[in-house]
Design a protein around this motif. Structure first.
Motif, PDB file in Angstrom:
ATOM      1  N   VAL A  67      44.268  88.844  78.730  1.00 49.25           N
ATOM      2  CA  VAL A  67      44.812  89.897  79.593  1.00 49.25           C
ATOM      3  C   VAL A  67      44.415  89.621  81.038  1.00 49.25           C
ATOM      4  CG1 VAL A  67      44.736  92.350  80.162  1.00 49.25           C
ATOM      5  CG2 VAL A  67      44.824  91.625  77.770  1.00 49.25           C
ATOM      6  N   ARG A  68      45.406  89.562  81.919  1.00 45.56           N
ATOM      7  CA  ARG A  68      45.143  89.296  83.333  1.00 45.56           C
ATOM      8  C   ARG A  68      44.972  90.591  84.125  1.00 45.56           C
ATOM      9  NH1 ARG A  68      49.714  85.479  85.508  1.00 45.56           N
ATOM     10  NH2 ARG A  68      48.326  85.523  87.325  1.00 45.56           N
ATOM     11  N   PHE A 172      22.293  88.958  83.752  1.00 43.50           N
ATOM     12  CA  PHE A 172      23.272  87.870  83.622  1.00 43.50           C
ATOM     13  C   PHE A 172      22.634  86.545  84.048  1.00 43.50           C
ATOM     14  CE2 PHE A 172      25.349  91.778  85.213  1.00 43.50           C
ATOM     15  CZ  PHE A 172      26.031  92.145  84.058  1.00 43.50           C
ATOM     16  N   PRO A 173      21.689  86.025  83.270  1.00 41.81           N
ATOM     17  CA  PRO A 173      20.938  84.832  83.694  1.00 41.81           C
ATOM     18  C   PRO A 173      21.790  83.582  83.848  1.00 41.81           C
ATOM     19  CG  PRO A 173      20.478  85.370  81.398  1.00 41.81           C
ATOM     20  CD  PRO A 173      21.249  86.522  81.955  1.00 41.81           C
ATOM     21  N   SER A 174      22.931  83.523  83.168  1.00 46.32           N
ATOM     22  CA  SER A 174      23.750  82.310  83.229  1.00 46.32           C
ATOM     23  C   SER A 174      24.904  82.421  84.220  1.00 46.32           C
ATOM     24  CB  SER A 174      24.314  81.990  81.836  1.00 46.32           C
ATOM     25  OG  SER A 174      25.131  83.046  81.372  1.00 46.32           O
ATOM     26  N   GLU A 175      25.004  83.552  84.938  1.00 44.46           N
ATOM     27  CA  GLU A 175      26.124  83.747  85.863  1.00 44.46           C
ATOM     28  C   GLU A 175      25.685  83.512  87.308  1.00 44.46           C
ATOM     29  OE1 GLU A 175      28.861  83.962  84.465  1.00 44.46           O
ATOM     30  OE2 GLU A 175      28.204  84.573  82.464  1.00 44.46           O
ATOM     31  N   VAL A 192      32.570  85.032  87.443  1.00 40.10           N
ATOM     32  CA  VAL A 192      32.207  85.340  86.059  1.00 40.10           C
ATOM     33  C   VAL A 192      33.406  85.061  85.160  1.00 40.10           C
ATOM     34  CG1 VAL A 192      30.498  87.086  86.711  1.00 40.10           C
ATOM     35  CG2 VAL A 192      32.868  87.765  86.316  1.00 40.10           C
ATOM     36  N   PRO A 193      33.183  84.937  83.850  1.00 35.87           N
ATOM     37  CA  PRO A 193      34.290  84.573  82.950  1.00 35.87           C
ATOM     38  C   PRO A 193      35.117  85.746  82.434  1.00 35.87           C
ATOM     39  CG  PRO A 193      32.224  84.522  81.758  1.00 35.87           C
ATOM     40  CD  PRO A 193      31.872  84.807  83.190  1.00 35.87           C
ATOM     41  N   SER A 194      34.709  87.002  82.704  1.00 30.75           N
ATOM     42  CA  SER A 194      35.454  88.113  82.103  1.00 30.75           C
ATOM     43  C   SER A 194      35.371  89.369  82.962  1.00 30.75           C
ATOM     44  CB  SER A 194      34.916  88.431  80.707  1.00 30.75           C
ATOM     45  OG  SER A 194      33.629  89.015  80.792  1.00 30.75           O
ATOM     46  N   TYR A 195      36.369  90.259  82.761  1.00 30.20           N
ATOM     47  CA  TYR A 195      36.364  91.551  83.435  1.00 30.20           C
ATOM     48  C   TYR A 195      35.179  92.393  82.985  1.00 30.20           C
ATOM     49  CZ  TYR A 195      41.070  90.882  85.316  1.00 30.20           C
ATOM     50  OH  TYR A 195      42.155  90.419  86.006  1.00 30.20           O
ATOM     51  N   ARG A 196      34.772  92.246  81.732  1.00 27.85           N
ATOM     52  CA  ARG A 196      33.656  93.041  81.220  1.00 27.85           C
ATOM     53  C   ARG A 196      32.387  92.781  82.025  1.00 27.85           C
ATOM     54  NH1 ARG A 196      29.460  91.884  78.287  1.00 27.85           N
ATOM     55  NH2 ARG A 196      30.250  89.805  77.793  1.00 27.85           N
ATOM     56  N   ILE A 197      32.077  91.507  82.271  1.00 25.17           N
ATOM     57  CA  ILE A 197      30.874  91.178  83.032  1.00 25.17           C
ATOM     58  C   ILE A 197      31.014  91.664  84.472  1.00 25.17           C
ATOM     59  CG2 ILE A 197      29.456  89.281  83.917  1.00 25.17           C
ATOM     60  CD1 ILE A 197      30.081  87.744  81.384  1.00 25.17           C
ATOM     61  N   ARG A 198      32.221  91.553  85.029  1.00 31.98           N
ATOM     62  CA  ARG A 198      32.455  92.033  86.396  1.00 31.98           C
ATOM     63  C   ARG A 198      32.159  93.532  86.494  1.00 31.98           C
ATOM     64  NH1 ARG A 198      36.655  94.009  89.809  1.00 31.98           N
ATOM     65  NH2 ARG A 198      36.735  92.940  91.831  1.00 31.98           N
ATOM     66  N   ARG A 199      32.647  94.314  85.506  1.00 31.49           N
ATOM     67  CA  ARG A 199      32.406  95.754  85.504  1.00 31.49           C
ATOM     68  C   ARG A 199      30.926  96.066  85.303  1.00 31.49           C
ATOM     69  NH1 ARG A 199      36.804  95.764  82.012  1.00 31.49           N
ATOM     70  NH2 ARG A 199      35.419  96.272  80.277  1.00 31.49           N
ATOM     71  N   GLU A 200      30.275  95.320  84.406  1.00 33.71           N
ATOM     72  CA  GLU A 200      28.860  95.572  84.141  1.00 33.71           C
ATOM     73  C   GLU A 200      28.005  95.259  85.367  1.00 33.71           C
ATOM     74  OE1 GLU A 200      27.800  93.425  80.651  1.00 33.71           O
ATOM     75  OE2 GLU A 200      28.934  94.745  79.301  1.00 33.71           O
ATOM     76  N   THR A 215      31.452  97.208  97.323  1.00 32.96           N
ATOM     77  CA  THR A 215      32.675  96.410  97.260  1.00 32.96           C
ATOM     78  C   THR A 215      32.439  95.290  96.259  1.00 32.96           C
ATOM     79  OG1 THR A 215      33.232  96.864  99.571  1.00 32.96           O
ATOM     80  CG2 THR A 215      34.290  94.963  98.542  1.00 32.96           C
ATOM     81  N   ASN A 216      33.319  95.194  95.266  1.00 36.13           N
ATOM     82  CA  ASN A 216      33.150  94.188  94.216  1.00 36.13           C
ATOM     83  C   ASN A 216      34.098  93.024  94.476  1.00 36.13           C
ATOM     84  OD1 ASN A 216      32.749  92.701  91.922  1.00 36.13           O
ATOM     85  ND2 ASN A 216      32.816  94.442  90.528  1.00 36.13           N
ATOM     86  N   ASN A 217      33.551  91.930  95.026  1.00 38.99           N
ATOM     87  CA  ASN A 217      34.346  90.728  95.303  1.00 38.99           C
ATOM     88  C   ASN A 217      34.109  89.629  94.267  1.00 38.99           C
ATOM     89  OD1 ASN A 217      35.491  91.868  97.564  1.00 38.99           O
ATOM     90  ND2 ASN A 217      34.069  90.927  99.010  1.00 38.99           N
ATOM     91  N   ILE A 218      33.579  89.996  93.109  1.00 35.44           N
ATOM     92  CA  ILE A 218      33.361  89.014  92.048  1.00 35.44           C
ATOM     93  C   ILE A 218      34.710  88.536  91.524  1.00 35.44           C
ATOM     94  CG2 ILE A 218      32.440  88.660  89.729  1.00 35.44           C
ATOM     95  CD1 ILE A 218      30.278  90.719  90.394  1.00 35.44           C
ATOM     96  N   VAL A 219      34.835  87.230  91.348  1.00 38.39           N
ATOM     97  CA  VAL A 219      36.088  86.606  90.927  1.00 38.39           C
ATOM     98  C   VAL A 219      36.016  86.261  89.441  1.00 38.39           C
ATOM     99  CG1 VAL A 219      37.604  84.611  91.254  1.00 38.39           C
ATOM    100  CG2 VAL A 219      36.489  85.684  93.231  1.00 38.39           C
ATOM    101  N   ILE A 220      37.131  86.492  88.727  1.00 34.43           N
ATOM    102  CA  ILE A 220      37.231  86.105  87.318  1.00 34.43           C
ATOM    103  C   ILE A 220      37.776  84.683  87.251  1.00 34.43           C
ATOM    104  CG2 ILE A 220      38.126  86.716  85.048  1.00 34.43           C
ATOM    105  CD1 ILE A 220      36.459  88.907  86.350  1.00 34.43           C
ATOM    106  N   ALA A 221      37.043  83.792  86.593  1.00 32.72           N
ATOM    107  CA  ALA A 221      37.485  82.393  86.503  1.00 32.72           C
ATOM    108  C   ALA A 221      37.568  81.970  85.047  1.00 32.72           C
ATOM    109  CB  ALA A 221      36.518  81.489  87.245  1.00 32.72           C
TER     110      ALA A 221
END
Length: 221
Positions: A67-68, A172-175, A192-200, A215-221
């Motif tokens: 899901v994008r 999130f030690p690996s992010e 980060v790899p997912s929306y879930r981690i971005r929200r958390e 402001t959340n500028n984290i990018v999903i990759a």
């Protein structure tokens, strides 16, 4: 659904996976929600029995791999939730008073046609969110306007940054995550790899003492 490694999901596969997640979630009746997918973008349609379910359904969909984005067109059934504004206002006040984390004596509400507007001040971002969460699923509430202001205890940007980045490393030690703090306003950065981690990660930031805006500028990759 099993996905062959390296192959992107089709829209039909994404649709079936979202429907499967909805079907196994006790909060929803399968007949309440319709799901359409176009280019990885999910559109949710239908009528649900409470305001909170609108956000919960969107969160459920965003957690499905492939899901994008999610277009949330869900509405609340006004017949199923009908309650006069006086009764809703009384229920809102009770819910705020019963929540031990919410400073109810600093929060006011206005109810009009089932729409609740919250005003007042709290110390922390998570208190603002919990005040809205406490009333979102009350019978009769069709929407919540959260105008509560965050007025945190005075704290230096350096202290906020230190606590926040330490919390992000623990959680999130690996992010690859970082932040900028300017006059209590936090900007989150990283990939980060997912929306879930971005929200958390956003939740971790709001729980940091002294944060006034985010402001959340984290990018999903």
């Amino acid at each position: 659904m099993t996905l062959t490694r390296g192959r992107a999901k089709t829209d039909q596969e994404i649709q079936l996976d979202v429907l499967a997640e909805i079907a196994r979630d006790f909060r929803f009746k399968p007949a309440e929600l319709g799901v359409e997918v176009d280019g990885g973008i999910v559109t949710l349609t239908g009528t649900v029995s409470g305001f909170r379910k609108i956000g919960e359904a969107a969160e459920l969909a965003t957690g499905v791999p492939g899901v994008r984005d999610v277009a949330n067109e869900l509405t609340v059934n006004p017949v199923a939730t009908f309650r006069d504004d006086t009764a809703i206002a009384r229920a809102v006040r009770n819910a705020l008073e019963w929540d031990a984390v919410v400073p109810d004596d600093r929060i006011d509400s206005i109810v009009r046609h089932g729409v609740v507007t919250l005003t007042g001040t709290v110390d922390y971002g998570f208190q603002r969110k919990m005040a809205a969460d406490a009333i979102a699923n009350l019978n009769g509430v069709v929407f919540v306007n959260n105008h509560i202001r965050i007025v945190p205890p005075v704290r230096s940007d350096a202290d906020i940054y230190g606590e926040l980045t330490a919390a992000l490393r623990r959680r999130f030690p690996s992010e690859d995550l970082d932040a900028i703090v300017d006059a209590g306003t936090v900007t989150l950065m990283g990939t980060v790899p997912s929306y879930r981690i971005r929200r958390e990660a956003e939740g971790v930031a709001w729980a940091t003492h002294g944060v006034q805006a985010l402001t959340n500028n984290i990018v999903i990759a």
